[in-house]
Design a protein around this motif. Structure first.
Motif, PDB file in Angstrom:
ATOM      1  N   PRO A   1       7.423  -1.956  -2.917  1.00 51.03           N
ATOM      2  CA  PRO A   1       8.016  -2.791  -3.972  1.00 51.03           C
ATOM      3  C   PRO A   1       7.844  -2.184  -5.364  1.00 51.03           C
ATOM      4  O   PRO A   1       8.728  -2.320  -6.209  1.00 51.03           O
ATOM      5  CB  PRO A   1       7.260  -4.116  -3.858  1.00 51.03           C
ATOM      6  N   VAL A   2       6.732  -1.512  -5.602  1.00 47.93           N
ATOM      7  CA  VAL A   2       6.513  -0.878  -6.902  1.00 47.93           C
ATOM      8  C   VAL A   2       7.602   0.151  -7.155  1.00 47.93           C
ATOM      9  O   VAL A   2       8.186   0.218  -8.244  1.00 47.93           O
ATOM     10  CB  VAL A   2       5.109  -0.220  -6.967  1.00 47.93           C
ATOM     11  N   SER A   3       7.899   0.940  -6.149  1.00 53.24           N
ATOM     12  CA  SER A   3       8.940   1.957  -6.278  1.00 53.24           C
ATOM     13  C   SER A   3      10.303   1.317  -6.546  1.00 53.24           C
ATOM     14  O   SER A   3      11.054   1.777  -7.405  1.00 53.24           O
ATOM     15  CB  SER A   3       8.992   2.797  -5.005  1.00 53.24           C
ATOM     16  N   LEU A   4      10.611   0.261  -5.821  1.00 55.06           N
ATOM     17  CA  LEU A   4      11.898  -0.414  -6.003  1.00 55.06           C
ATOM     18  C   LEU A   4      12.025  -1.025  -7.394  1.00 55.06           C
ATOM     19  O   LEU A   4      13.057  -0.885  -8.058  1.00 55.06           O
ATOM     20  CB  LEU A   4      12.080  -1.497  -4.938  1.00 55.06           C
ATOM     21  N   TYR A   5      10.980  -1.705  -7.851  1.00 51.05           N
ATOM     22  CA  TYR A   5      11.020  -2.337  -9.168  1.00 51.05           C
ATOM     23  C   TYR A   5      11.068  -1.294 -10.279  1.00 51.05           C
ATOM     24  O   TYR A   5      11.721  -1.489 -11.303  1.00 51.05           O
ATOM     25  CB  TYR A   5       9.828  -3.272  -9.370  1.00 51.05           C
ATOM     26  N   THR A   6      10.388  -0.188 -10.086  1.00 49.72           N
ATOM     27  CA  THR A   6      10.410   0.882 -11.086  1.00 49.72           C
ATOM     28  C   THR A   6      11.828   1.413 -11.258  1.00 49.72           C
ATOM     29  O   THR A   6      12.327   1.529 -12.384  1.00 49.72           O
ATOM     30  CB  THR A   6       9.466   2.031 -10.658  1.00 49.72           C
TER      31      THR A   6
ATOM     32  N   ILE B   1      -0.651   0.989   3.192  1.00 51.12           N
ATOM     33  CA  ILE B   1      -0.579   1.389   1.782  1.00 51.12           C
ATOM     34  C   ILE B   1       0.869   1.634   1.382  1.00 51.12           C
ATOM     35  O   ILE B   1       1.307   1.195   0.307  1.00 51.12           O
ATOM     36  CB  ILE B   1      -1.449   2.638   1.526  1.00 51.12           C
ATOM     37  N   ASN B   2       1.619   2.301   2.234  1.00 56.27           N
ATOM     38  CA  ASN B   2       3.028   2.549   1.943  1.00 56.27           C
ATOM     39  C   ASN B   2       3.797   1.237   1.800  1.00 56.27           C
ATOM     40  O   ASN B   2       4.627   1.093   0.902  1.00 56.27           O
ATOM     41  CB  ASN B   2       3.646   3.423   3.034  1.00 56.27           C
ATOM     42  N   ASN B   3       3.510   0.284   2.667  1.00 50.02           N
ATOM     43  CA  ASN B   3       4.171  -1.022   2.578  1.00 50.02           C
ATOM     44  C   ASN B   3       3.830  -1.725   1.267  1.00 50.02           C
ATOM     45  O   ASN B   3       4.674  -2.403   0.685  1.00 50.02           O
ATOM     46  CB  ASN B   3       3.776  -1.908   3.759  1.00 50.02           C
ATOM     47  N   ALA B   4       2.604  -1.580   0.814  1.00 48.72           N
ATOM     48  CA  ALA B   4       2.195  -2.221  -0.441  1.00 48.72           C
ATOM     49  C   ALA B   4       2.844  -1.549  -1.647  1.00 48.72           C
ATOM     50  O   ALA B   4       3.137  -2.211  -2.652  1.00 48.72           O
ATOM     51  CB  ALA B   4       0.676  -2.193  -0.573  1.00 48.72           C
ATOM     52  N   LEU B   5       3.076  -0.250  -1.576  1.00 46.58           N
ATOM     53  CA  LEU B   5       3.632   0.486  -2.712  1.00 46.58           C
ATOM     54  C   LEU B   5       5.163   0.480  -2.761  1.00 46.58           C
ATOM     55  O   LEU B   5       5.735   0.756  -3.813  1.00 46.58           O
ATOM     56  CB  LEU B   5       3.128   1.931  -2.699  1.00 46.58           C
TER      57      LEU B   5
ATOM     58  N   ALA C   1      -6.211   5.793  10.759  1.00 44.57           N
ATOM     59  CA  ALA C   1      -5.725   6.420   9.531  1.00 44.57           C
ATOM     60  C   ALA C   1      -4.223   6.199   9.375  1.00 44.57           C
ATOM     61  O   ALA C   1      -3.733   5.920   8.278  1.00 44.57           O
ATOM     62  CB  ALA C   1      -6.060   7.910   9.535  1.00 44.57           C
ATOM     63  N   SER C   2      -3.494   6.313  10.468  1.00 47.85           N
ATOM     64  CA  SER C   2      -2.054   6.094  10.427  1.00 47.85           C
ATOM     65  C   SER C   2      -1.734   4.651  10.034  1.00 47.85           C
ATOM     66  O   SER C   2      -0.829   4.407   9.237  1.00 47.85           O
ATOM     67  CB  SER C   2      -1.449   6.420  11.790  1.00 47.85           C
ATOM     68  N   GLY C   3      -2.472   3.720  10.589  1.00 47.09           N
ATOM     69  CA  GLY C   3      -2.266   2.313  10.253  1.00 47.09           C
ATOM     70  C   GLY C   3      -2.556   2.018   8.794  1.00 47.09           C
ATOM     71  O   GLY C   3      -1.818   1.286   8.130  1.00 47.09           O
ATOM     72  N   ILE C   4      -3.625   2.611   8.277  1.00 50.39           N
ATOM     73  CA  ILE C   4      -3.978   2.412   6.866  1.00 50.39           C
ATOM     74  C   ILE C   4      -2.904   3.011   5.968  1.00 50.39           C
ATOM     75  O   ILE C   4      -2.483   2.387   4.981  1.00 50.39           O
ATOM     76  CB  ILE C   4      -5.364   3.021   6.571  1.00 50.39           C
TER      77      ILE C   4
END
Length: 71
Positions: free
Chosen positions: A41-46, A35-39, A28-31
């Motif tokens: 860039p979205v936060s940065l671009y926003t 997910i955090n790593n995937a999201l 669960a921690s790895g998942i």
């Protein structure tokens, strides 16, 4: 002797259950990390769009702010 065997078997079951839970926690921690790593860039671009794009419509700004609030 039977009581000792039963206690050993019960202890073994408990150890196996703890190991399963530990492994599940690691998965669960790895998942969550993936997910955090995937999201990220979205936060940065926003944030970048809100800061550096003056031509955004009010609707687009509201959408981006909603995305930012979920972060």
């Amino acid at each position: 002797m039977q009581q000792a065997y039963d206690e050993l078997r019960q202890t073994n079951r408990a150890v196996l259950q703890q190991e399963r839970l530990r492994t599940l926690g690691q998965m669960a921690s790895g998942i969550a990390h993936d997910i955090n790593n995937a999201l990220s860039p979205v936060s940065l671009y926003t944030g970048s769009l809100l800061e550096h794009e003056p031509g955004l419509s009010q609707r687009a700004r509201e959408y981006l702010k909603t995305i930012q609030a979920c972060d």
